[in-house]
Scaffold this active site. Sequence first.
Site, PDB file in Angstrom:
ATOM      1  N   PHE A 165      10.404  12.288 -31.509  1.00  0.00           N
ATOM      2  CA  PHE A 165      11.328  11.231 -31.078  1.00  0.00           C
ATOM      3  C   PHE A 165      11.249  10.921 -29.592  1.00  0.00           C
ATOM      4  CE2 PHE A 165      13.905  14.892 -29.841  1.00  0.00           C
ATOM      5  CZ  PHE A 165      14.436  14.452 -28.643  1.00  0.00           C
ATOM      6  N   LYS A 206       2.780   8.169 -38.925  1.00  0.00           N
ATOM      7  CA  LYS A 206       4.136   8.435 -39.418  1.00  0.00           C
ATOM      8  C   LYS A 206       5.000   8.738 -38.199  1.00  0.00           C
ATOM      9  CE  LYS A 206       6.883  11.310 -40.255  1.00  0.00           C
ATOM     10  NZ  LYS A 206       8.201  11.165 -39.593  1.00  0.00           N
ATOM     11  N   GLU A 215      11.347   9.655 -37.621  1.00  0.00           N
ATOM     12  CA  GLU A 215      12.355   8.884 -38.369  1.00  0.00           C
ATOM     13  C   GLU A 215      13.542   8.525 -37.481  1.00  0.00           C
ATOM     14  OE1 GLU A 215      11.435  11.952 -38.600  1.00  0.00           O
ATOM     15  OE2 GLU A 215      12.879  13.273 -39.588  1.00  0.00           O
ATOM     16  N   SER A 219       8.075  19.941 -32.622  1.00  0.00           N
ATOM     17  CA  SER A 219       8.622  21.261 -32.311  1.00  0.00           C
ATOM     18  C   SER A 219       7.686  22.381 -32.794  1.00  0.00           C
ATOM     19  CB  SER A 219       9.987  21.405 -32.978  1.00  0.00           C
ATOM     20  OG  SER A 219       9.841  21.208 -34.369  1.00  0.00           O
ATOM     21  N   CYS A 271       8.612  17.222 -23.078  1.00  0.00           N
ATOM     22  CA  CYS A 271       7.916  18.481 -23.333  1.00  0.00           C
ATOM     23  C   CYS A 271       7.370  19.070 -22.049  1.00  0.00           C
ATOM     24  CB  CYS A 271       6.781  18.261 -24.315  1.00  0.00           C
ATOM     25  SG  CYS A 271       5.553  17.159 -23.648  1.00  0.00           S
ATOM     26  N   GLU A 318      13.393  26.950 -26.229  1.00  0.00           N
ATOM     27  CA  GLU A 318      13.303  25.618 -25.636  1.00  0.00           C
ATOM     28  C   GLU A 318      14.666  24.957 -25.860  1.00  0.00           C
ATOM     29  OE1 GLU A 318      11.114  22.553 -27.793  1.00  0.00           O
ATOM     30  OE2 GLU A 318      10.267  21.852 -25.901  1.00  0.00           O
TER      31      GLU A 318
HETATM   32  P1  NAD Z   1      10.174  17.628 -34.822  1.00  0.00           P
HETATM   33  O1  NAD Z   1       9.224  18.756 -34.970  1.00  0.00           O
HETATM   34  O2  NAD Z   1      11.539  17.788 -35.368  1.00  0.00           O
HETATM   35  O3  NAD Z   1       9.571  16.297 -35.506  1.00  0.00           O
HETATM   36  C1  NAD Z   1       8.292  15.826 -35.207  1.00  0.00           C
HETATM   37  C2  NAD Z   1       7.717  15.098 -36.427  1.00  0.00           C
HETATM   38  O4  NAD Z   1       7.582  16.035 -37.507  1.00  0.00           O
HETATM   39  C3  NAD Z   1       8.602  13.965 -36.941  1.00  0.00           C
HETATM   40  O5  NAD Z   1       7.781  12.875 -37.270  1.00  0.00           O
HETATM   41  C4  NAD Z   1       9.267  14.559 -38.172  1.00  0.00           C
HETATM   42  O6  NAD Z   1       9.532  13.610 -39.180  1.00  0.00           O
HETATM   43  C5  NAD Z   1       8.245  15.570 -38.679  1.00  0.00           C
HETATM   44  N1  NAD Z   1       8.862  16.735 -39.318  1.00  0.00           N
HETATM   45  C6  NAD Z   1      10.050  17.304 -39.004  1.00  0.00           C
HETATM   46  N2  NAD Z   1      10.276  18.379 -39.781  1.00  0.00           N
HETATM   47  C7  NAD Z   1       9.197  18.505 -40.600  1.00  0.00           C
HETATM   48  C8  NAD Z   1       8.838  19.439 -41.609  1.00  0.00           C
HETATM   49  N3  NAD Z   1       9.625  20.442 -41.945  1.00  0.00           N
HETATM   50  N4  NAD Z   1       7.652  19.260 -42.233  1.00  0.00           N
HETATM   51  C9  NAD Z   1       6.834  18.247 -41.909  1.00  0.00           C
HETATM   52  N5  NAD Z   1       7.129  17.321 -40.948  1.00  0.00           N
HETATM   53  C10 NAD Z   1       8.297  17.449 -40.292  1.00  0.00           C
HETATM   54  O7  NAD Z   1      10.213  17.283 -33.262  1.00  0.00           O
HETATM   55  P2  NAD Z   1      11.183  16.280 -32.488  1.00  0.00           P
HETATM   56  O8  NAD Z   1      12.543  16.884 -32.427  1.00  0.00           O
HETATM   57  O9  NAD Z   1      11.021  14.903 -32.983  1.00  0.00           O
HETATM   58  O10 NAD Z   1      10.519  16.312 -31.028  1.00  0.00           O
HETATM   59  C11 NAD Z   1      10.873  17.236 -30.032  1.00  0.00           C
HETATM   60  C12 NAD Z   1       9.883  18.374 -29.943  1.00  0.00           C
HETATM   61  O11 NAD Z   1       8.578  17.862 -29.679  1.00  0.00           O
HETATM   62  C13 NAD Z   1      10.163  19.332 -28.797  1.00  0.00           C
HETATM   63  O12 NAD Z   1       9.982  20.653 -29.236  1.00  0.00           O
HETATM   64  C14 NAD Z   1       9.125  18.967 -27.749  1.00  0.00           C
HETATM   65  O13 NAD Z   1       8.777  20.006 -26.853  1.00  0.00           O
HETATM   66  C15 NAD Z   1       7.985  18.603 -28.609  1.00  0.00           C
HETATM   67  N6  NAD Z   1       7.033  17.773 -27.894  1.00  0.00           N
HETATM   68  C16 NAD Z   1       5.866  18.346 -27.506  1.00  0.00           C
HETATM   69  C17 NAD Z   1       4.944  17.615 -26.785  1.00  0.00           C
HETATM   70  C18 NAD Z   1       3.651  18.230 -26.326  1.00  0.00           C
HETATM   71  O14 NAD Z   1       2.783  17.501 -25.905  1.00  0.00           O
HETATM   72  N7  NAD Z   1       3.484  19.541 -26.405  1.00  0.00           N
HETATM   73  C19 NAD Z   1       5.214  16.274 -26.467  1.00  0.00           C
HETATM   74  C20 NAD Z   1       6.423  15.709 -26.892  1.00  0.00           C
HETATM   75  C21 NAD Z   1       7.321  16.475 -27.619  1.00  0.00           C
END
Ligand code: NAD
Length: 497
Positions: free
Chosen positions: A150, A174, A177, A227, A282, A382
């Site tokens: 997000f 994808k 959401e 994450s 991040c 985090e």
């Molecule tokens: P998230 O992991 O909740 O979601 C990311 C994506 O995964 C979304 O599209 C979501 O629909 C999907 N998803 C969620 N749960 C899932 C599951 N159980 N199975 C399959 N797909 C699933 O992350 P978020 O809250 O949207 O984003 C924040 C996180 O992203 C933080 O931890 C941040 O550090 C990390 N991030 C990392 C970087 C990097 O470059 N390392 C960059 C930006 C964000």
Amino acid sequence: MTQSVSLFIGGEFCQSETSDWIDVTNPASNDIIATLPCATEDEMERAIDSALQQFKLWKEVAVSDRARLMLRYQHLLKEHHDELAELLSKETGKTTVDAKGDVWRGIEVVEQAANIASNMMGETVENVATDIDTYSLIQPLGVCCGITPFNFPAMIPLWMFPIAIAAGNTFVLKPSEQVPLTAMRLAELFEQAGAPKGVLQIVHGGKTQVDYLLSHPTIKAISFVGSVPVAKYIYQTGTSHNKRVQAFAGAKNHMVVMPDANKAQVISNLVGASVGAAGQRCMAISAAVFVGESKQWIDELATEMAKVKPGVWNDQAAGYGPLISQQAKARVIGLIDEGKAQGAKCQLDGSQCSVEGYPDGNWLAPTLFSGVTTDMSIYQQEIFGPVLVCLEVDTLEKAIELINNNPYGNGTSIFTASGAAARKYQHEIQVGQVGVNVPIPVPLPFFSFTGWRASFYGDLHAYGKQAVRFYTETKTVTARWFEDDIPSGPNMTIQLR
Ligand code: NAD
């Protein structure tokens, strides 16, 4: 009426047939701004198949024509930069400055994608044996997919599909959401730039739709950002289905403050890098390690941090926006409470925060803990909110040891006036992106985004040359031509046109 978000399949923006819908909210008010379909199995299949059919044509398009598409796209994105930023603010709550930065960092990757030809050059060795040459060809993989978080709704999708497509692949995205609207606008502009139908598709949903992509035999490579638990799951599941996976995950980024650093620089950079974008970056600095006497600056840091106020996107005085959701806010407040209970000193507590006119927004004010130790959950996890934890050590060696013992390795920085200290730090630290007197060292896209350890699962990173390698396969040709076979006679004149 609330907008219902479309799918983008085979060049058409279409309404889903699903009965499963998710609300998209404005985090500043929690008003519902759109409803999002969780794509059906049939829609997922159609999206992947459109990408596969188009791949057969797209991989034969000349590399300079693929590059020209990116040049036109870059031009359109620049033209629509402010409009995209405004849309992005609506769904993330980001301030105008942050939203514009998000779009701009994405545009820079598209610029890199326009440079695709020079990044797809193979290698040649002449005469590996008599009359035999060996050379390599760089070829696209096929259908690739991207699953995005997000917190950067423009930049992170743009890390992925422009380079994959410029390299000759087709793509299924994808988006998160929680923030699908910016991605849809990116797709509209891509189509307007002349992208052929089926080169890019957008599907929506959550775990079910992601799982469909992870196991589908047509998908060759998966780019993920999100994450840690989901990144690990994506990497393990995707690779178990023999797919190439790059999964960028969470972080705990440390800034080391040496006693010889410029105090004013330290304080202003730490404030911006920790609470900017509500700490939902991040590469945010979420832990400051004060070496020796620099710990005396913590009180002044807290005073400066307290001056930063959250607010709505178009409030010029706002330092940052709301957290993405009520759940995210509740999680951060839970961690702040744990920090207090575990004995850290909460010098600035932002958990009670309101913004005039927006009583239902997910607001949190800047929060600062000092006296933090490595066994506390506010250090180990985090937080992903406007919260800075401060630790103290006696020497640079101790700071390096502490940071290398933390599992994450996304970004770090050192503030110092000593070249020798900076050099030792950059050499010994086990973190993939290092800033010297730079708080958030995100490399520009001619380099790659090189997080390490628990912040990254995979081998080849996002954008730059590594991304081109990720989205391509190397074919090595060994060719022998016999001089005796050169035909002779009157027809050998080469006709130059
Ligand atoms: P998230 O992991 O909740 O979601 C990311 C994506 O995964 C979304 O599209 C979501 O629909 C999907 N998803 C969620 N749960 C899932 C599951 N159980 N199975 C399959 N797909 C699933 O992350 P978020 O809250 O949207 O984003 C924040 C996180 O992203 C933080 O931890 C941040 O550090 C990390 N991030 C990392 C970087 C990097 O470059 N390392 C960059 C930006 C964000």
